[in-house]
Write a protein that holds these residues in place. Structure first.
Motif, short mmCIF file in Angstrom:
data_model
loop_
_atom_site.label_atom_id
_atom_site.label_comp_id
_atom_site.label_asym_id
_atom_site.label_seq_id
_atom_site.Cartn_x
_atom_site.Cartn_y
_atom_site.Cartn_z
N PHE A 22 0.84 -1.19 0.00
CA PHE A 22 0.00 0.00 0.00
C PHE A 22 0.88 1.25 0.00
CE2 PHE A 22 -2.61 -3.23 2.17
CZ PHE A 22 -3.81 -3.11 1.50
N GLY A 23 0.34 2.34 -0.53
CA GLY A 23 0.99 3.64 -0.39
C GLY A 23 0.43 4.34 0.84
N VAL A 24 1.29 4.91 1.66
CA VAL A 24 0.85 5.50 2.93
C VAL A 24 1.38 6.93 3.06
CG1 VAL A 24 0.84 5.28 5.44
CG2 VAL A 24 0.85 3.22 4.02
N THR A 25 0.48 7.84 3.41
CA THR A 25 0.84 9.22 3.73
C THR A 25 0.45 9.50 5.17
OG1 THR A 25 0.43 9.92 1.44
CG2 THR A 25 0.51 11.65 3.12
N GLY A 58 -14.57 16.43 22.86
CA GLY A 58 -14.40 16.94 24.21
C GLY A 58 -13.74 18.29 24.32
N ALA A 59 -13.48 18.95 23.19
CA ALA A 59 -12.77 20.23 23.23
C ALA A 59 -13.65 21.38 23.72
CB ALA A 59 -12.20 20.57 21.86
N LYS A 60 -14.98 21.25 23.57
CA LYS A 60 -15.93 22.26 24.02
C LYS A 60 -15.61 23.64 23.45
CE LYS A 60 -16.86 19.78 28.33
NZ LYS A 60 -16.84 19.81 29.81
N GLY A 61 -15.25 23.66 22.17
CA GLY A 61 -14.99 24.92 21.48
C GLY A 61 -13.55 25.38 21.52
N ALA A 62 -12.72 24.79 22.37
CA ALA A 62 -11.31 25.18 22.43
C ALA A 62 -10.59 24.69 21.17
CB ALA A 62 -10.65 24.59 23.67
N ILE A 63 -9.60 25.46 20.73
CA ILE A 63 -8.81 25.08 19.56
C ILE A 63 -7.55 24.39 20.04
CG2 ILE A 63 -7.59 25.90 17.52
CD1 ILE A 63 -9.50 28.25 17.42
N ARG A 64 -7.46 23.12 19.74
CA ARG A 64 -6.29 22.33 20.13
C ARG A 64 -5.28 22.28 18.98
NH1 ARG A 64 -10.02 17.40 22.45
NH2 ARG A 64 -10.23 18.11 24.62
N PRO A 65 -4.02 22.01 19.28
CA PRO A 65 -3.04 21.86 18.20
C PRO A 65 -3.25 20.54 17.46
CG PRO A 65 -2.03 21.36 20.32
CD PRO A 65 -3.41 21.88 20.62
N ARG A 66 -2.65 20.43 16.29
CA ARG A 66 -2.72 19.19 15.53
C ARG A 66 -1.70 18.21 16.12
NH1 ARG A 66 -3.62 20.40 9.09
NH2 ARG A 66 -4.96 22.21 9.33
N THR A 67 -2.18 17.31 16.93
CA THR A 67 -1.27 16.39 17.61
C THR A 67 -1.62 14.92 17.39
OG1 THR A 67 -2.59 16.55 19.64
CG2 THR A 67 -0.70 18.04 19.43
N HIS A 68 -2.70 14.63 16.69
CA HIS A 68 -3.08 13.24 16.48
C HIS A 68 -2.58 12.75 15.13
CE1 HIS A 68 -5.15 9.48 16.58
NE2 HIS A 68 -5.86 9.78 15.51
N MET A 69 -1.98 11.56 15.12
CA MET A 69 -1.46 10.97 13.88
C MET A 69 -2.48 10.02 13.29
SD MET A 69 1.96 8.64 13.39
CE MET A 69 2.52 8.13 11.76
N LEU A 70 -2.65 10.10 11.97
CA LEU A 70 -3.52 9.19 11.23
C LEU A 70 -2.90 8.95 9.87
CD1 LEU A 70 -6.57 11.18 9.87
CD2 LEU A 70 -4.87 12.25 11.34
N LEU A 71 -3.49 8.05 9.09
CA LEU A 71 -2.89 7.61 7.83
C LEU A 71 -3.86 7.73 6.67
CD1 LEU A 71 -1.31 4.28 9.16
CD2 LEU A 71 -0.20 6.53 9.03
N LEU A 72 -3.34 8.17 5.55
CA LEU A 72 -4.06 8.16 4.28
C LEU A 72 -3.45 7.04 3.45
CD1 LEU A 72 -6.28 9.82 2.76
CD2 LEU A 72 -4.40 11.00 1.61
N VAL A 73 -4.26 6.10 2.99
CA VAL A 73 -3.75 4.88 2.36
C VAL A 73 -4.23 4.80 0.92
CG1 VAL A 73 -3.60 2.37 2.51
CG2 VAL A 73 -3.80 3.73 4.60
N ASP A 74 -3.30 4.68 0.00
CA ASP A 74 -3.62 4.46 -1.41
C ASP A 74 -3.74 2.96 -1.64
OD1 ASP A 74 -3.61 7.17 -2.28
OD2 ASP A 74 -1.43 7.15 -2.22
N VAL A 75 -4.87 2.54 -2.18
CA VAL A 75 -5.16 1.12 -2.40
C VAL A 75 -5.17 0.85 -3.89
CG1 VAL A 75 -6.80 -0.75 -1.98
CG2 VAL A 75 -6.56 1.09 -0.30
N PRO A 76 -4.29 -0.02 -4.38
CA PRO A 76 -4.27 -0.32 -5.81
C PRO A 76 -5.65 -0.75 -6.32
CG PRO A 76 -2.34 -1.28 -4.74
CD PRO A 76 -3.23 -0.75 -3.64
#
Length: 284
Positions: free
Chosen positions: A97-100, A109-127
């Protein structure tokens, strides 16, 4: 041996794919298609727990692949998002697979607060597929994805026992803002927001250190332990244990102290707690 004008090529650590698949219990034909992606994702979710024992002890966990193998694959441990998704990315790339790597802003749970981008996730290219998939085995919450889902807006997906959808929301910036929503308590609930800007391993090295060691980070002063099974979701926040069954029923109780926490982590979450591990946050 290299000439003076040559730069030695970096070597990528090799993943022990057999050991990983044994850890998650996945069996099947090793090919890069959508069904394989979904089943690998689900096996990982069921097979490896979410935990933050290192940050509670005052240190940032290593994201080096050999260390992730030693801990999550061979050591009977779990990890948090950077560990889980770094490991899964290596597995998916080994399958073809291709992974970004992407980063998200958690809004649950942020209740309107702006949090930094701290969570990691993956975008996967599927042939053979018309578009990429969203994969994420490291979101420690009851609304986490169980299977990878296509990156398509305004479409409901049923991933194992959960329901999700992706929507667009307006924001300032040149890239579209995607929001993952989970259907919980009879309503669609925002989980996190992200764009498709690629992030690299050094970005997550910095974010990982910040989240693990910043005294204002919840991961550095409160236990967050999660385990998902086909029948239930277990969550331990501090000393508060919650078991949510697939039918929506819930049981809650407070653990009495250190010894009971260790027993529950071992017996219920399947975590091999190291000797002498700190289960309370360090003093400020």
């Amino acid at each position: 041996m290299t000439r003076n004008d040559e730069t030695p090529q970096a070597t990528t650590p090799q993943l022990d794919l057999d050991a990983y698949l044994a850890r998650t219990g996945w069996t099947g034909e090793r090919r890069a298609d959508a069904a394989t992606l979904r089943s690998l994702h689900l096996a990982h979710m069921y097979g490896i727990p979410f935990e933050n024992l290192e940050p509670i002890g005052g240190s940032a966990p290593s994201l080096a692949l050999p260390d992730l193998e030693a801990k999550l694959v061979r050591g009977g441990r779990g990890g948090y998002c950077y560990e889980h998704n770094t490991l899964l990315a290596a597995v998916l790339e080994a399958f073809g697979f291709g992974v970004t790597r992407l980063a998200a802003r958690v809004v649950l749970g942020a209740k309107g607060a702006i949090r930094p981008r701290t969570h990691m996730l993956l975008l996967v290219d599927v042939p053979g597929e018309p578009g990429p998939y969203l994969a994420d085995v490291g979101f420690g919450a009851g609304g986490a994805l169980l299977e990878a889902v296509p990156l398509v807006a305004d479409t409901e997906f049923r991933d194992a026992t959960r329901r999700h959808r992706l929507v667009h929301e307006p924001h300032r910036g040149p890239l579209e803002l995607w929001v993952l929503q989970a259907y919980q308590d009879d309503a669609w609930t925002d989980q996190y927001a992200f764009t498709l800007e690629p992030y690299e391993a050094p970005d997550f090295d910095v974010i990982n250190w910040h989240i693990a060691t910043n005294p204002r980070s919840p991961f550095s002063h409160l236990l967050y332990i999660q385990r998902t099974t086909p029948d239930a979701h277990l969550a331990l926040n501090g000393r508060h244990l919650v078991e949510t069954r697939s039918d929506g029923s819930r049981k809650e109780r407070e653990l009495s102290g250190h010894d009971e926490v260790v027993r529950v982590l071992t017996a219920d979450f399947g975590i091999a707690v190291p000797d002498g591990v700190t289960l309370d946050a360090p003093s400020a």
